[in-house]
Structure formats: structure tokens, C-alpha cells
Design a protein around this motif. Structure first.
Motif, mmCIF file in Angstrom:
data_model
loop_
_atom_site.group_PDB
_atom_site.id
_atom_site.type_symbol
_atom_site.label_atom_id
_atom_site.label_comp_id
_atom_site.label_asym_id
_atom_site.label_seq_id
_atom_site.Cartn_x
_atom_site.Cartn_y
_atom_site.Cartn_z
ATOM 1 N N PRO A 31 0.840 -1.202 0.000
ATOM 2 C CA PRO A 31 0.000 0.000 0.000
ATOM 3 C C PRO A 31 0.868 1.243 0.000
ATOM 4 C CG PRO A 31 0.190 -0.842 2.225
ATOM 5 C CD PRO A 31 0.996 -1.751 1.366
ATOM 6 N N ALA A 74 0.729 5.960 0.315
ATOM 7 C CA ALA A 74 -0.041 7.192 0.447
ATOM 8 C C ALA A 74 0.824 8.374 0.090
ATOM 9 C CB ALA A 74 -0.547 7.337 1.878
ATOM 10 N N PHE A 123 -4.311 8.293 -1.563
ATOM 11 C CA PHE A 123 -3.821 6.936 -1.374
ATOM 12 C C PHE A 123 -3.725 6.213 -2.705
ATOM 13 C CE2 PHE A 123 -3.913 6.710 3.211
ATOM 14 C CZ PHE A 123 -4.711 7.789 3.539
ATOM 15 N N GLU A 124 -2.605 5.552 -2.925
ATOM 16 C CA GLU A 124 -2.484 4.705 -4.107
ATOM 17 C C GLU A 124 -1.556 3.552 -3.767
ATOM 18 O OE1 GLU A 124 -0.291 6.154 -7.496
ATOM 19 O OE2 GLU A 124 0.760 7.615 -6.257
ATOM 20 N N ALA A 125 -1.632 2.484 -4.535
ATOM 21 C CA ALA A 125 -0.791 1.319 -4.267
ATOM 22 C C ALA A 125 0.672 1.720 -4.359
ATOM 23 C CB ALA A 125 -1.107 0.204 -5.258
ATOM 24 N N THR A 180 -4.217 -0.563 0.752
ATOM 25 C CA THR A 180 -4.213 0.893 0.647
ATOM 26 C C THR A 180 -5.546 1.450 1.144
ATOM 27 O OG1 THR A 180 -2.886 0.649 -1.342
ATOM 28 C CG2 THR A 180 -3.774 2.819 -0.922
#
Lengths: 375, 398
Positions: free
Chosen positions: B305, B307, B316-318, B341
Motif C-alpha cells: 500500500p 499514500a 492513497f495509491e498502491a 491501501t
């Protein structure tokens, strides 16, 4: 299909370009491990060749001694001319004269005084002899267990420009800037070397590593140049990979990666990553290729001042680099014998130095290899 | 500290005086005095706040959702499915940011998207593809710079059930990467034909704030060591400045051990002995490389995960933002990363129970050996998502 390798546009890594056979004979040549060239049909075992030896600092003198002993036991036709480079003398005139005369050198670890402001000694050698390509083959040593056992990559790194141009300043207090330079010339040189290396060493694929989605013009130029050179070598597969993805793939599945050609910074990082995969800098050889067939082979680990002089150092890295050097000079049979003696000693795991998990001294390790060579 | 059921958020622009709701003075004083985060959990991302002048009781929290390119839409569908099953009180505001037309320049992300994120304070996004080649600007970079999201946090933790070469070491590393400058300035020019220069910029301000963020994060999460990654032996002024700022900030946190490591040695140590690393603070490019190596250590790009934090916002993104265009649409993408995430997101917006529910469900499904192809299984994205949904329903009904 003969390649005209005498044309001036082609910078050959070998010392014996004139004697290169036509490419159909390449398949008959032995697969080399840490080799730089396989394309030789003449034996020059009879003539002794003088090589510049720079022992270096810290454990340098002990491991150089070990290498010279092993070469003598193997009967290698090498005469050593030992010169010293250290912090006081820097790269002095006799060192330069020696390397210019002999064209090939073997170098131990050199310490760079931190924060003293003067150029690192490694960098000085690189600039003096225009060593434009750094070659680091990483091969998993059979019998020496790491978490990866299928590594067989070669990192060919552009050695003169890129992020290490050293052009930095502070235009405004609190803002530092560093300039990265990429030129067509340097990219072309290293790409051509990489493809030629792949051909000479029976490798299948060359991967150009870049970050051209962000650094569009600089890495974009590097990439375009690699593509251009790739068209001249249709037998070698060419692919492109972003440096972050390369790091991920190397950590996940290094068997998929063959020869890589990279600009300076990425090459530095990726070559150390590959060294980590096979067990560290104590087992990794390295060669620097310059113009006019100049080549300096080196051990890339540090000077290990804490164990210097205690007969504990591991000479494997310098030894493997010396084997690379032997192949560069065309002594494949002797190189092969020393290599199998070294690798089998490490693989057996009985007489190995402390850094590999054993308890033997440098001399024990050296003597065991000499014993195997004499058999 | 106990928090009331009212959700507390950081406001980007202060409201006019008549809209401020009054609270017991003691509560305001204690909240304003601390610059530490208000939400605590094992994976939470703290947002450094100064003053609170506004609270909002929301029955449903609005979150901006940007599906992105490649495998983005499938992963986002997975999240929507799981959130629906868990009945998470989140209202999505979906925006699409399309690929820039070839040869374009100028802003690629429309003002609506930016306004939406600023208004909602929280967003979830899929990966954006940035093509090589002059004239196709990176939307990721633009988003980060426009919203001043200067810290990229990637907590990578070993997951039970996913076998890697380093499983026995229980890797648990958090990479905090400076997100706005360094090598990614895009300041390039061709000096003469065949010679290109690219500028790398490091400023004292940005280095100090990312270092401060890293130490605050370490302090709040109970981490013991912060390692700065650099190449200051060669790039003495740029990385030297970064290192100097990290050292200065370290003096304010005597309980946290600070050390530094050169990037090439760091990559070697990561593949040989990753257990020595805890929190790593890095400039932009090295952060990208280290994130990828660390993601590979825990099993691959589909598992971490991440951020982007800063300016009062969190997107937030992977973690390892691989677009994976080759498997897009084939139902093969691994949704573990985006699901973890989304649990980070839930913790950030103070819905820790839902976060725990989803995180436990994902871990349970992995332990049952339902895995996608990239980690050695044979399940499709939809099968994995369905397994998580089933587990969520089973847990809720019990």
C-alpha cells in the motif's frame, strides 16, 4: 557473414581485433563465465605479458600477493609490475607510464579519504585513462548458498558522465543543484561495447535501463542511441526496461535478465544490487574498459582496514577480476583452470575465509587453490 | 485521548468565524498544542496539523476516486465491491483523468479533480501511465506538485501466506520518499546537438520537511530507527544538503536512532539483510528504486500500500505504482495492494473498525491460499475479490 571489425567506428574491447574469425566460428567457442572476449584463434601462452599491478590500501597488498602466488602456481605467462597509488602520491607519473605501456592493469581496493575535498583516486584513474565502460558480471557461485541461485547477469555501466559529472553548485543559499549530462557519444560507445560483449560472450539479450518517462530528454537520448546501436546487431535481442522495474525484477526473478546497459548512476545502483544477489562485493569481479584496448580490472570492495594485515582477507574478488583479465588477454585455458579451482574451493565450503562463513586464513585459501591447480 | 464520534479533519482554508463550532476550551487547547496525528493504528498515516477550527459530523465520508490507467479500473472495482459488502460509510466522487494527448503540454489534470480532492481531503487513485518521449508530461508528478503532497509513504510488511525468498526475515520497512523535487524536476535542455543536461535540485526547506515528516511518523508509530539514503560521497552538495538536513532534524528526536547509508550499498543490504532497516527517508529517485526493491522483498508490485501526503491532504495509491498494461483487462491483477491501501485510507478517516475488518479478511483469504498469478496462485482478480467479500460477510454475520 564477417563483420568488418577493423573499421574505426567500432571500438573493440579485445587486444587482437585483427585476428577475429568470422562469426560462424563463434558457436564453437567455449561459453565464458567472467570473460571479456572469446574470439581468439591464436594461442599466445608462450609470450609473457607485463601487467601493471596496483595493490591498493588496507587488505590490498595481501590479496594481491595471493593472486600473484596463484598465477605462478597456474603457470600464467604474466609478469607483474607493481606500482603504488595511495592518498599521498595520488595517481603519480610512474603509474600512468606503466599503464600506458602495459595497457592492462589489475587494481586492489583504494581508499578515498572522506571529506578531504580531493577527487577520489578511483575517479582519477578513470579520467586519466578514459575508462568509459564498467563491466560487472554477476554469476551465482555454485555451492555458495545465497537466497538466489540462478543469477547470471552482466551490468555494463557508462562510466564517464551522467549524474557523476560532478557539476554542482548552490545558486541561492538553501538550494543545491546538480547537473546530469548525457551525450550521444558516450551513450553510443557504451552501447556498442555492450552489444559487442554480448556477441563475444554468447549472450542472448541486452536490456537498456532508463527512466525516460521522467527524464525525457536525457535518458531519452540514451535510449534512442541504444536503439540505434541495436539495429546493427540483429542477432542480439534488445529490450528496454525502466530502472525501477529493473530493480523489482532483479529482486524477484533475476534469471530473466541477461546483459544490461545503463547510464552512470543507475549502473552504480544496479551493479551493487546484483552483487548483493550473489553474496556481496567480496565475490564480484569488475573490469573497466578504455580507449585503445586499455583495461583495468579491479576488486570493488573496500579496503577493510579492520582486518588489514591479519591474514583474514578474502582474495576472491581480485582473483575473479584477474581471471576476467586473463580472458581479455586470450588465456582462456589457464583462466578456466584457475576459475574452477577457485569456485570448487568455495563450493566445497571447507577452506573459506571468515566473510564467507569459514575460519581459514588468506594463505590457507590460497594454498588450497594452488594445490588444486597442481593436481 | 478519547475522541468523540464527531470526525475531526484538517481544513485547508479556515472558515469564517460564524461557522466555527465551539468546543470545551481544554479540548481545543490540547488538540491545537500537539502537532501529532489524531488517529492511531498500526498502518495509519499521520497528517501534520496546526490548528483545528472546524469539525464536521458526517454520516458518510466523501472520498475522491480516480481509477487511473492499466489495471487501475479493475483494482478500484475490487475496492468498491469489498467496501459495498462491508457497508463502509463512504461516498465516492469518481473523476477520470485521461492520458494526455500526444505532444501536449500544460496542465493535464483538470481543476475539478483538484478542487474535489481539496474539498474532500482524501482520495484513492489507481496508477497513471507516463509514456517515455518528449511532450507527454507525468500526471502523477503534476498531481503531487499541484497539491504539494511532499511525502510518499510506503509501508511494506511481510504477509503470512506469501512465500518469498526473504519470508523468514519478516521484512517490515516503511519508505518515506520525498515526492516533489530532486531528479524529477523536468528541467532539461539540449545544450548542443547530442548533449543533454538535466538538473537535479534539492532545497533545504524540502529536505527538512521530509525529514521532519519521517521522524514524526517514526515517533508516532513507535519505530526505532530512521535511515537516510543518499549518494553524498559523489553528489556532495545536493545529497550532502539532504543528509545535513536529516541530521539536524534528528537532533530533535533523541529517542530515535538515526543513521545513513549510500544508495548502492543500501540496495545490496536490502537484498542480503533487509531486517536491519526500519524507516527509510529518501530523496525522490532513490525512493523510487528502494520502494521497488522493498516491494519485491515482500512479494511483488501488487502487495504494497502507499499514500501521498502533504498540504493537509492524503491521496492513497498502491505503493509500487506499476501500470501493468500487459495484464490490464485480463482479470489477472493482484488487488491485495489496493485493498491494503484502502484500509490505510479508512484508518486515516477514522473508520478503524472497517479497516480492521477488511485487513483481516484479506489476510485470511491469503492464508487460505487463494492467490493471484503474480504470487504463485491461480485465482483471478474477481475470484480473489469475491473470496474477500465472502469472508467479510461471514465475519459480519458472526
Amino acid at each position: 557473414r564477417a563483420r568488418n571489425l577493423r573499421s574505426s567506428s567500432h571500438l573493440s574491447p579485445t587486444s587482437f581485433t585483427m585476428f577475429r574469425p568470422i562469426s560462424s566460428l563463434f558457436s564453437l567457442l567455449p561459453q565464458t563465465r567472467y570473460g571479456l572476449t572469446a574470439a581468439r584463434t591464436y594461442a599466445t601462452a608462450a609470450t609473457e605479458r607485463t601487467i601493471t599491478m596496483i595493490p591498493g590500501d588496507g587488505i590490498g597488498p595481501e590479496i594481491s600477493e595471493a593472486v600473484m602466488t596463484i598465477f605462478k602456481a597456474a603457470g600464467a605467462p604474466i609478469k607483474w609490475e607493481v606500482v603504488n597509488v595511495n592518498a599521498e602520491t595520488g595517481v603519480s607519473d610512474d603509474v600512468i607510464k606503466s599503464v600506458v605501456k602495459n595497457k592492462v592493469g589489475l587494481k586492489g581496493p583504494l581508499g578515498t579519504p572522506i571529506g578531504k575535498g580531493h577527487m577520489s583516486l578511483n575517479l582519477a584513474l578513470r579520467k586519466k585513462f578514459n575508462l568509459y565502460a564498467n563491466v560487472r558480471p554477476c554469476l551465482s557461485i555454485p555451492g555458495f548458498k545465497t537466497r538466489y541461485d540462478d543469477v547470471n547477469t552482466v551490468v555494463i555501466r557508462e562510466n564517464t558522465e551522467g549524474e557523476y559529472s560532478g557539476i554542482e553548485n548552490m545558486p541561492v543559499p538553501g538550494v543545491a543543484q546538480s547537473i546530469k549530462i548525457i551525450t550521444y557519444e558516450a551513450s553510443k560507445r557504451v552501447a556498442q561495447y555492450a552489444f559487442q560483449y554480448a556477441v563475444d560472450n554468447n549472450r542472448k539479450k541486452v536490456t537498456a535501463v532508463h527512466k525516460a518517462n521522467i527524464m525525457k530528454m536525457s535518458d531519452g537520448l540514451f535510449l534512442k542511441t541504444c536503439r540505434e546501436v541495436a539495429t546493427q546487431y540483429p542477432t542480439i535481442k534488445y529490450e528496454e526496461m525502466m530502472v525501477d522495474n529493473t530493480c523489482m525484477q532483479l529482486t524477484l526473478n533475476p534469471a530473466k535478465i541477461d546483459v544490461m546497459v545503463l547510464p552512470n548512476l543507475y549502473g552504480d545502483i544496479v551493479s551493487d544490487l546484483c552483487a548483493g544477489l550473489i553474496g556481496g562485493l567480496g565475490l564480484t569481479p569488475s573490469g573497466n574498459i578504455g580507449f585503445n584496448d586499455t583495461a583495468i580490472f579491479e576488486a570493488v570492495h573496500g579496503t577493510a582496514p579492520d582486518i588489514a594485515g591479519q591474514n583474514k582477507a578474502n582474495p576472491t574478488a581480485l582473483l575473479l577480476s584477474a581471471i576476467m583479465m586473463l580472458r581479455h588477454l586470450g588465456h582462456h585455458d589457464i583462466a578456466g583452470r584457475i576459475e574452477s579451482a577457485t569456485l570448487s574451493t568455495i563450493g566445497e565450503g571447507k577452506i573459506i575465509t571468515g566473510d564467507l562463513g569459514g575460519k581459514s586464513s588468506t594463505t590457507d585459501f590460497t594454498n588450497e587453490i594452488c594445490r588444486k591447480l597442481k593436481q | 485521548k478519547t475522541l468523540s464520534p464527531h470526525h475531526l479533519f484538517v481544513v485547508h482554508h479556515p472558515l469564517p468565524y460564524h461557522q466555527i463550532i465551539t468546543y470545551p476550551k481544554q479540548m481545543i487547547r490540547s488538540l491545537c498544542a500537539s502537532s501529532t496525528p489524531l488517529f492511531r493504528s498500526s498502518l495509519s498515516v499521520p497528517v501534520l496539523s496546526r490548528t483545528l477550527t472546524y469539525t464536521q459530523e458526517a454520516t458518510k465520508k466523501r472520498v475522491t476516486l480516480i481509477p487511473g490507467d492499466g489495471i487501475g479500473p479493475e483494482l478500484v472495482d475490487s475496492v468498491l465491491g469489498v467496501f459495498g459488502a462491508a457497508k463502509v460509510p463512504v461516498e465516492w466522487e469518481i473523476h477520470h483523468v485521461h492520458a494526455p494527448p500526444p505532444g501536449s503540454s500544460g496542465p493535464q489534470i483538470s481543476q475539478d479533480v483538484l478542487t474535489s480532492i481539496i474539498r474532500n481531503k482524501v482520495a484513492l487513485k489507481g496508477p497513471f501511465y507516463t509514456s517515455s518521449g518528449v511532450g507527454a508530461p507525468s500526471r502523477n508528478l503534476e498531481l503531487r506538485k499541484a497539491l504539494d503532497m511532499y511525502a510518499h509513504v510506503i509501508p511494506a510488511k511481510h504477509i503470512d501466506g506469501i512465500a518469498t525468498r526473504h519470508s523468514d526475515l519478516h521484512v517490515d520497512i516503511v519508505v518515506i520518499r520525498e515526492n516533489t523535487q530532486g531528479e524529477y524536476m523536468g528541467l532539461e535542455q539540449e545544450l548542443t546537438p547530442g548533449v543533454v543536461q538535466s538538473l537535479k535540485i534539492t532545497t533545504r526547506d524540502s529536505a527538512t520537511r521530509i525529514a521532519k515528516y519521517a521522524f514524526e511518523y517514526a515517533k508516532n508509530e513507535g519505530r526505532k530507527t530512521v535511515t537516510a539514503i543518499h549518494k553524498a560521497n559523489i553528489m556532495k552538495q545536493t545529497d550532502g544538503l539532504f543528509l545535513e538536513c536529516c541530521r539536524e532534524v534528528a537532533k530533535d528526536y533523541p529517542s530515535i536512532t538515526f543513521n545513513d547509508m549510500i544508495i548502492d550499498n543500501c540496495c545490496m543490504q536490502l537484498v542480503m539483510k533487509p531486517q536491519q532497516f526500519d524507516v527509510m527517508v529518501t530523496p525522490n529517485l532513490y525512493g523510487n528504486l528502494v520502494t521497488n526493491v522493498v516491494s519485491a522483498l515482500v512479494g511483488g508490485p501488487g502487495l504494497t500500500p502507499g499514500a501521498n501526503v502533504g498540504g493537509g491532504l492524503a491521496v492513497f495509491e498502491a505503493g509500487a505504482h506499476h501500470v501493468a498494461a500487459d495484464i490490464a483487462g485480463h482479470n489477472k491483477a493482484n488487488p491485495v495492494g489496493i485493498l491494503l491501501t484502502s484500509t490505510l485510507l479508512l484508518k486515516h478517516i477514522n473508520l478503524p473498525k472497517y479497516a480492521q475488518l477488511i485487513e483481516d479478511a484479506v489476510h485470511h483469504v491469503i492464508k487460505q491460499k487463494v492467490l493471484t498469478a503474480d504470487v504463485g496462485g491461480s485465482a483471478t482478480t474477481k475470484q480473489f475479490t469475491q473470496a474477500v467479500i465472502d469472508r467479510v460477510n461471514a465475519t459480519k454475520s458472526s
